[in-house]
Write a protein that holds these residues in place. Structure first.
Motif, PDB file in Angstrom:
ATOM      1  N   LEU A 272      12.859   4.190   1.549  1.00  0.00           N
ATOM      2  CA  LEU A 272      11.746   5.787   0.561  1.00  0.00           C
ATOM      3  C   LEU A 272      10.561   4.549   0.970  1.00  0.00           C
ATOM      4  O   LEU A 272       9.603   5.629   1.786  1.00  0.00           O
ATOM      5  CB  LEU A 272      11.783   6.373  -0.573  1.00  0.00           C
ATOM      6  N   ILE A 273      10.821   3.361   0.586  1.00  0.00           N
ATOM      7  CA  ILE A 273       9.458   2.580   0.436  1.00  0.00           C
ATOM      8  C   ILE A 273       8.947   1.910   2.195  1.00  0.00           C
ATOM      9  O   ILE A 273       7.399   2.070   3.092  1.00  0.00           O
ATOM     10  CB  ILE A 273       9.019   1.292   0.097  1.00  0.00           C
ATOM     11  N   ALA A 274       9.917   1.681   3.043  1.00  0.00           N
ATOM     12  CA  ALA A 274      10.043   1.792   4.279  1.00  0.00           C
ATOM     13  C   ALA A 274       9.303   2.776   5.368  1.00  0.00           C
ATOM     14  O   ALA A 274       9.545   2.331   6.075  1.00  0.00           O
ATOM     15  CB  ALA A 274      11.387   1.399   4.557  1.00  0.00           C
ATOM     16  N   ALA A 275      10.119   4.037   5.005  1.00  0.00           N
ATOM     17  CA  ALA A 275       9.251   4.869   5.687  1.00  0.00           C
ATOM     18  C   ALA A 275       8.128   5.072   5.722  1.00  0.00           C
ATOM     19  O   ALA A 275       7.647   5.375   6.644  1.00  0.00           O
ATOM     20  CB  ALA A 275      10.877   6.283   5.592  1.00  0.00           C
ATOM     21  N   GLU A 276       7.887   5.199   4.281  1.00  0.00           N
ATOM     22  CA  GLU A 276       6.324   5.242   3.622  1.00  0.00           C
ATOM     23  C   GLU A 276       5.501   3.982   4.496  1.00  0.00           C
ATOM     24  O   GLU A 276       4.331   4.575   5.912  1.00  0.00           O
ATOM     25  CB  GLU A 276       6.108   5.493   2.824  1.00  0.00           C
ATOM     26  N   ALA A 277       6.094   2.676   4.453  1.00  0.00           N
ATOM     27  CA  ALA A 277       5.412   1.890   5.483  1.00  0.00           C
ATOM     28  C   ALA A 277       5.389   1.853   7.086  1.00  0.00           C
ATOM     29  O   ALA A 277       4.177   1.076   7.572  1.00  0.00           O
ATOM     30  CB  ALA A 277       5.411   0.462   4.794  1.00  0.00           C
TER      31      ALA A 277
ATOM     32  N   ALA B 249       0.713  -1.709   0.184  1.00  0.00           N
ATOM     33  CA  ALA B 249       0.147   0.186   0.063  1.00  0.00           C
ATOM     34  C   ALA B 249       0.815   0.992  -0.127  1.00  0.00           C
ATOM     35  O   ALA B 249       0.785   2.092  -0.815  1.00  0.00           O
ATOM     36  CB  ALA B 249      -0.316   0.228   1.080  1.00  0.00           C
ATOM     37  N   ALA B 250       2.213   0.828   0.673  1.00  0.00           N
ATOM     38  CA  ALA B 250       3.201   2.239   0.847  1.00  0.00           C
ATOM     39  C   ALA B 250       3.493   2.984  -0.591  1.00  0.00           C
ATOM     40  O   ALA B 250       3.097   3.752  -0.728  1.00  0.00           O
ATOM     41  CB  ALA B 250       4.032   2.748   1.694  1.00  0.00           C
ATOM     42  N   THR B 251       3.789   1.703  -0.924  1.00  0.00           N
ATOM     43  CA  THR B 251       4.940   1.597  -2.658  1.00  0.00           C
ATOM     44  C   THR B 251       3.497   2.271  -3.418  1.00  0.00           C
ATOM     45  O   THR B 251       3.547   3.259  -4.262  1.00  0.00           O
ATOM     46  CB  THR B 251       4.837   0.877  -3.085  1.00  0.00           C
ATOM     47  N   ALA B 252       2.920   2.038  -3.419  1.00  0.00           N
ATOM     48  CA  ALA B 252       1.122   2.811  -4.119  1.00  0.00           C
ATOM     49  C   ALA B 252       1.122   3.894  -4.481  1.00  0.00           C
ATOM     50  O   ALA B 252       1.006   4.688  -5.497  1.00  0.00           O
ATOM     51  CB  ALA B 252       0.339   1.966  -3.894  1.00  0.00           C
ATOM     52  N   GLN B 253       1.167   4.358  -2.682  1.00  0.00           N
ATOM     53  CA  GLN B 253       0.920   5.804  -2.669  1.00  0.00           C
ATOM     54  C   GLN B 253       1.517   6.460  -3.229  1.00  0.00           C
ATOM     55  O   GLN B 253       1.623   7.672  -3.604  1.00  0.00           O
ATOM     56  CB  GLN B 253       0.285   5.893  -0.682  1.00  0.00           C
ATOM     57  N   LEU B 254       3.399   6.177  -2.636  1.00  0.00           N
ATOM     58  CA  LEU B 254       4.560   6.707  -3.102  1.00  0.00           C
ATOM     59  C   LEU B 254       4.125   6.632  -5.014  1.00  0.00           C
ATOM     60  O   LEU B 254       4.444   8.097  -5.717  1.00  0.00           O
ATOM     61  CB  LEU B 254       5.723   5.889  -3.268  1.00  0.00           C
ATOM     62  N   LEU B 255       4.007   6.145  -6.061  1.00  0.00           N
ATOM     63  CA  LEU B 255       3.945   5.944  -8.227  1.00  0.00           C
ATOM     64  C   LEU B 255       2.422   7.608  -7.069  1.00  0.00           C
ATOM     65  O   LEU B 255       2.524   7.604  -8.550  1.00  0.00           O
ATOM     66  CB  LEU B 255       3.214   4.538  -7.600  1.00  0.00           C
ATOM     67  N   GLU B 256       1.589   7.542  -6.970  1.00  0.00           N
ATOM     68  CA  GLU B 256       1.152   8.388  -7.098  1.00  0.00           C
ATOM     69  C   GLU B 256       2.437   9.873  -6.965  1.00  0.00           C
ATOM     70  O   GLU B 256       1.719  10.671  -7.583  1.00  0.00           O
ATOM     71  CB  GLU B 256      -0.137   8.889  -5.482  1.00  0.00           C
TER      72      GLU B 256
ATOM     73  N   PHE C 162       7.565  -3.886  -6.965  1.00  0.00           N
ATOM     74  CA  PHE C 162       6.576  -3.571  -7.828  1.00  0.00           C
ATOM     75  C   PHE C 162       5.849  -5.030  -8.284  1.00  0.00           C
ATOM     76  O   PHE C 162       5.209  -4.638  -8.991  1.00  0.00           O
ATOM     77  CB  PHE C 162       7.937  -2.746  -8.904  1.00  0.00           C
ATOM     78  N   SER C 163       7.029  -5.681  -8.547  1.00  0.00           N
ATOM     79  CA  SER C 163       6.094  -7.243  -8.927  1.00  0.00           C
ATOM     80  C   SER C 163       5.005  -7.621  -8.516  1.00  0.00           C
ATOM     81  O   SER C 163       3.610  -8.347  -8.968  1.00  0.00           O
ATOM     82  CB  SER C 163       7.218  -8.324  -9.862  1.00  0.00           C
ATOM     83  N   SER C 164       5.554  -7.867  -7.285  1.00  0.00           N
ATOM     84  CA  SER C 164       4.336  -7.946  -6.582  1.00  0.00           C
ATOM     85  C   SER C 164       2.699  -7.006  -6.543  1.00  0.00           C
ATOM     86  O   SER C 164       1.949  -7.348  -5.943  1.00  0.00           O
ATOM     87  CB  SER C 164       4.494  -8.457  -4.605  1.00  0.00           C
ATOM     88  N   LEU C 165       3.328  -5.933  -6.356  1.00  0.00           N
ATOM     89  CA  LEU C 165       2.295  -5.414  -6.288  1.00  0.00           C
ATOM     90  C   LEU C 165       1.129  -5.361  -7.848  1.00  0.00           C
ATOM     91  O   LEU C 165      -0.121  -4.743  -7.721  1.00  0.00           O
ATOM     92  CB  LEU C 165       3.073  -3.361  -6.486  1.00  0.00           C
TER      93      LEU C 165
END
Length: 219
Positions: A54-59, A36-43, A77-80
């Motif tokens: 960055l992903i770990a910090a967001e999550a 979910a954090a990765t998806a939000q960062l991609l926005e 990314f692949s898992s997403l």
């Protein structure tokens, strides 16, 4: 009559590097937070600017926890992407598992609307799917999901509307699903909410190609 196997009971094998859902609830929650954090960062960022720190910090997880589940950002990314493909299938299943509408054209409209809702309501979808094309190892999974979607729709057409349960009609359904997937990509590539003209063409294709009772479909 040819008996269609229940493909929903045989999920396709996951691509290399994609995490299988952990058994422990706490681990599943952490993986969900990372995705979910990765998806939000991609926005907010280009995919190339996003790293594991960055992903770990967001999550709000440690980098060690992140690496316990994912070897690198590409695996995330692949898992997403796999998660999104599973959502496409789930959206189709939710439509055909409900009471079917009076006509197959109305069913097609519901199927299109379900796919549109998933894509409109998925953070990061366009940023990753269109600017970081799926890696080669995801192609087989993507195609397998399309085949499962086609099998689910074929079974609904046979059960609910008397369409022929034949190899030819099943093949036609697979072709239409593959074409629909590409048209959905076209619809959302440059329009966040989906280009309405392209979405209308998808409905016309379903009505004229799949739902029409052509003689060679065995009707």
């Amino acid at each position: 009559m040819v008996k269609e196997p229940d493909v929903r009971r045989r999920p396709p094998p996951l691509p290399a590097g994609v995490l299988r859902a952990p058994q422990q609830q706490r681990s599943r929650e952490k993986v969900a937070r990372i995705l979910a954090a990765t998806a939000q960062l991609l926005e907010r960022h280009d995919h190339e600017q996003i790293g594991t720190k960055l992903i770990a910090a967001e999550a709000q997880v440690s980098i060690g926890v992140l690496y316990r589940f994912f070897p690198d950002k590409h695996a995330i990314f692949s898992s997403l992407m796999v998660h999104w493909l599973d959502q496409y299938l789930a959206a189709v299943e939710s439509v055909v598992d409900a009471e079917l509408p009076p006509t197959p054209s109305e069913l097609g409209a519901r199927l299109i609307s379900a796919q549109v809702r998933v894509r409109r309501g998925t953070p990061g979808h366009r940023g990753l799917w269109f600017h970081a094309p799926p890696p080669p190892e995801l192609r087989e999974y993507d195609q397998a999901v399309d085949r499962r979607i086609a099998a689910v729709i074929h079974a609904a057409l046979v059960r609910g509307y008397g369409y022929p349960d034949t190899a030819d009609f099943r093949f036609r359904t697979e072709l239409v699903v593959a074409a629909t997937t590409q048209l959905l990509i076209t619809a959302f590539k440059f329009a966040p909410d989906g280009d309405p003209k392209v979405l209308d063409e998808i409905q016309l294709m379903l009505d004229g190609w799949l739902f029409a009772r052509a003689a060679d479909a065995g009707s």
